[in-house]
Write a protein that holds these residues in place. Structure first.
Motif, PDB file in Angstrom:
ATOM      1  N   GLU A 244      -1.870  -7.680  -2.139  1.00 52.39           N
ATOM      2  CA  GLU A 244      -1.813  -5.866  -2.314  1.00 52.39           C
ATOM      3  C   GLU A 244      -1.079  -5.240  -1.214  1.00 52.39           C
ATOM      4  O   GLU A 244      -1.077  -5.308   0.077  1.00 52.39           O
ATOM      5  CB  GLU A 244      -2.813  -5.906  -2.784  1.00 52.39           C
ATOM      6  CG  GLU A 244      -3.368  -3.641  -3.265  1.00 52.39           C
ATOM      7  CD  GLU A 244      -4.735  -3.894  -3.658  1.00 52.39           C
ATOM      8  OE1 GLU A 244      -5.642  -4.597  -3.163  1.00 52.39           O
ATOM      9  OE2 GLU A 244      -5.097  -2.383  -4.108  1.00 52.39           O
ATOM     10  N   ALA A 245       0.022  -4.402  -2.272  1.00 51.42           N
ATOM     11  CA  ALA A 245       0.803  -3.211  -0.911  1.00 51.42           C
ATOM     12  C   ALA A 245       0.077  -2.193  -1.212  1.00 51.42           C
ATOM     13  O   ALA A 245      -0.674  -1.723  -2.537  1.00 51.42           O
ATOM     14  CB  ALA A 245       1.684  -3.479  -1.928  1.00 51.42           C
ATOM     15  N   LEU A 246      -0.463  -1.586   0.112  1.00 50.77           N
ATOM     16  CA  LEU A 246      -1.121  -0.650  -0.290  1.00 50.77           C
ATOM     17  C   LEU A 246       0.088   0.854   0.635  1.00 50.77           C
ATOM     18  O   LEU A 246      -0.323   0.792   2.111  1.00 50.77           O
ATOM     19  CB  LEU A 246      -2.331  -0.227   1.404  1.00 50.77           C
ATOM     20  CG  LEU A 246      -3.195  -1.364   0.200  1.00 50.77           C
ATOM     21  CD1 LEU A 246      -4.405  -2.270   0.571  1.00 50.77           C
ATOM     22  CD2 LEU A 246      -4.157  -0.641  -1.146  1.00 50.77           C
ATOM     23  N   LEU A 247       0.040   1.614   0.192  1.00 53.99           N
ATOM     24  CA  LEU A 247      -0.021   3.141   0.616  1.00 53.99           C
ATOM     25  C   LEU A 247       0.172   3.860   2.577  1.00 53.99           C
ATOM     26  O   LEU A 247      -1.177   4.061   2.116  1.00 53.99           O
ATOM     27  CB  LEU A 247       0.811   4.218  -0.568  1.00 53.99           C
ATOM     28  CG  LEU A 247       1.202   5.426  -0.093  1.00 53.99           C
ATOM     29  CD1 LEU A 247       3.017   4.696  -0.232  1.00 53.99           C
ATOM     30  CD2 LEU A 247       1.432   6.002  -1.486  1.00 53.99           C
ATOM     31  N   ARG A 248       0.335   3.284   3.021  1.00 56.24           N
ATOM     32  CA  ARG A 248       0.320   4.223   4.205  1.00 56.24           C
ATOM     33  C   ARG A 248       1.534   5.503   4.699  1.00 56.24           C
ATOM     34  O   ARG A 248       2.688   5.194   3.950  1.00 56.24           O
ATOM     35  CB  ARG A 248       0.782   3.250   5.673  1.00 56.24           C
ATOM     36  CG  ARG A 248      -0.624   2.081   5.454  1.00 56.24           C
ATOM     37  CD  ARG A 248      -2.187   2.937   5.401  1.00 56.24           C
ATOM     38  NE  ARG A 248      -2.591   2.139   5.150  1.00 56.24           N
ATOM     39  CZ  ARG A 248      -3.587   1.439   4.175  1.00 56.24           C
ATOM     40  NH1 ARG A 248      -3.525   2.059   2.981  1.00 56.24           N
ATOM     41  NH2 ARG A 248      -4.678   0.396   4.586  1.00 56.24           N
TER      42      ARG A 248
END
Ligand code: C2E
Ligand code: MG
Ligand code: MG
Ligand code: MG
Length: 287
Positions: free
Chosen positions: A59-63
């Motif tokens: 899963e790509a998680l925004l930072r």
């Protein structure tokens, strides 16, 4: 109300309001700059298969890597992005970045890269959302049928304007995009709709996983979701798996996959590349 309570109170109230809106305005300005300055980044968290403990996706998680604030997580800025509409350009950036990374991993010879991207409702409601997703994939030379980009949707997003939702989902699904329902069990579930949406997996919300071994209600909910998934032919992924005990119990209950700190926190791209190349050794089956 404040005025009636006298001049001092009124002033106090006004000052408070100003402080809050000032904070918000400052954050909004910083977020606009963040996009222009390319301060957003994606971290990746593996999804691990229950049987062989191999990485089957991520899963790509925004930072937000802010010079002033340090590394900022989504809870601190996604609500404001949504309120201001900034989630649209940022969401598009996320999609492009995920596609770019899928392309890079494939070019590096890493097979079967599946990246899941979280969508916000506003984004999904954009005119021709389906067309824009397919265009972005095409620009990166990704065949949606071959290279898994998965989209994570919430229950509330699905149930808002069902007819149009089904239309958008079908267009993307026919092209090969997969969908999962995020935080499943926390939203306003309308189970009858599940069979009308082209969904491939349910992600059990981490709140049910947390006390799985001690809370009978959570255990019942988790086993109901697993049974539901099985009968509808959907894979079921547990979120927020932190302990070996939870993992063992989920395996006994017949869950298909897991995600959580037990395996890996969300990590920057270099570490994710390492995990992809070494997952068999890092997460031995049965652990
Ligand atoms: P989510 O999609 O449900 O993502 C799972 C969240 O749980 C992530 O938080 C992840 O870091 C955290 N997590 C994973 N494993 C564990 C664990 O074992 N224990 C605990 N306590 N937490 C765990 P994060 O990265 O802070 O993201 C929070 C939410 O922000 C996401 O929830 C998602 O709804 C939203 N979000 C993140 N990235 C994006 C994005 O690119 N676009 C949009 N629209 N929303 C995003
Ligand atoms: Mg998610
Ligand atoms: Mg979730
Ligand atoms: Mg969540």
């Amino acid at each position: 109300q404040a005025k009636r309570e006298g001049r001092n109170n009124f002033q106090y109230y006004t000052v408070q309001m100003n402080a809050t809106s000032w904070q918000r305005l400052k954050l909004e300005t910083e977020l606009r700059q963040a996009l222009a300055r390319n301060e957003f980044e994606l971290h990746y968290q593996p999804k691990v298969d229950m049987d062989c403990n191999k990485i089957v996706g991520m899963e790509a998680l925004l930072r937000w890597q802010s010079a002033e604030r340090g590394l900022v997580t989504p809870a601190e800025f996604i609500p404001l992005l949504e309120e201001t509409g900034l989630i649209l350009p940022v969401g598009e950036w996320v999609l492009r970045e995920a596609c770019k990374q899928a392309r890079a991993w494939q070019d590096a010879g890493i097979p079967d890269v599946h990246i899941a991207v979280n969508l916000s409702s506003l984004q999904f409601r954009q005119p021709d959302f389906a067309g824009s997703v397919l265009k972005i994939m095409q620009e990166h030379g990704l065949d949606p049928a071959m290279n898994g980009i998965e989209l994570e949707l919430t229950e509330s997003l699905l149930l808002d304007n069902v007819a149009r939702t089904i239309d958008t989902l079908n267009t993307l699904h026919e092209a090969g995009i997969r969908f999962s329902i995020d935080d499943f069990g926390t939203g306003y579930s309308s189970l009858s709709y599940l069979k009308r949406f082209p969904i491939s997996s349910l992600k059990i919300d981490q709140s049910f996983v947390q006390d799985l071994s001690s809370n009978r209600d959570d255990e019942s909910i988790v086993s109901a979701i697993i049974a539901l998934g099985r009968s509808l032919g959907l894979s079921v992924i547990a979120e927020g798996v932190e302990t070996a005990e939870q993992s063992a119990q989920l395996r006994r209950m017949g869950c298909d996959g897991m995600q959580g700190y037990l395996f890996s926190r969300p990590v920057p791209v270099a570490e994710m590349t390492y995990l992809l190349q070494n997952s068999a050794n890092l997460f031995p089956a049965g652990a």
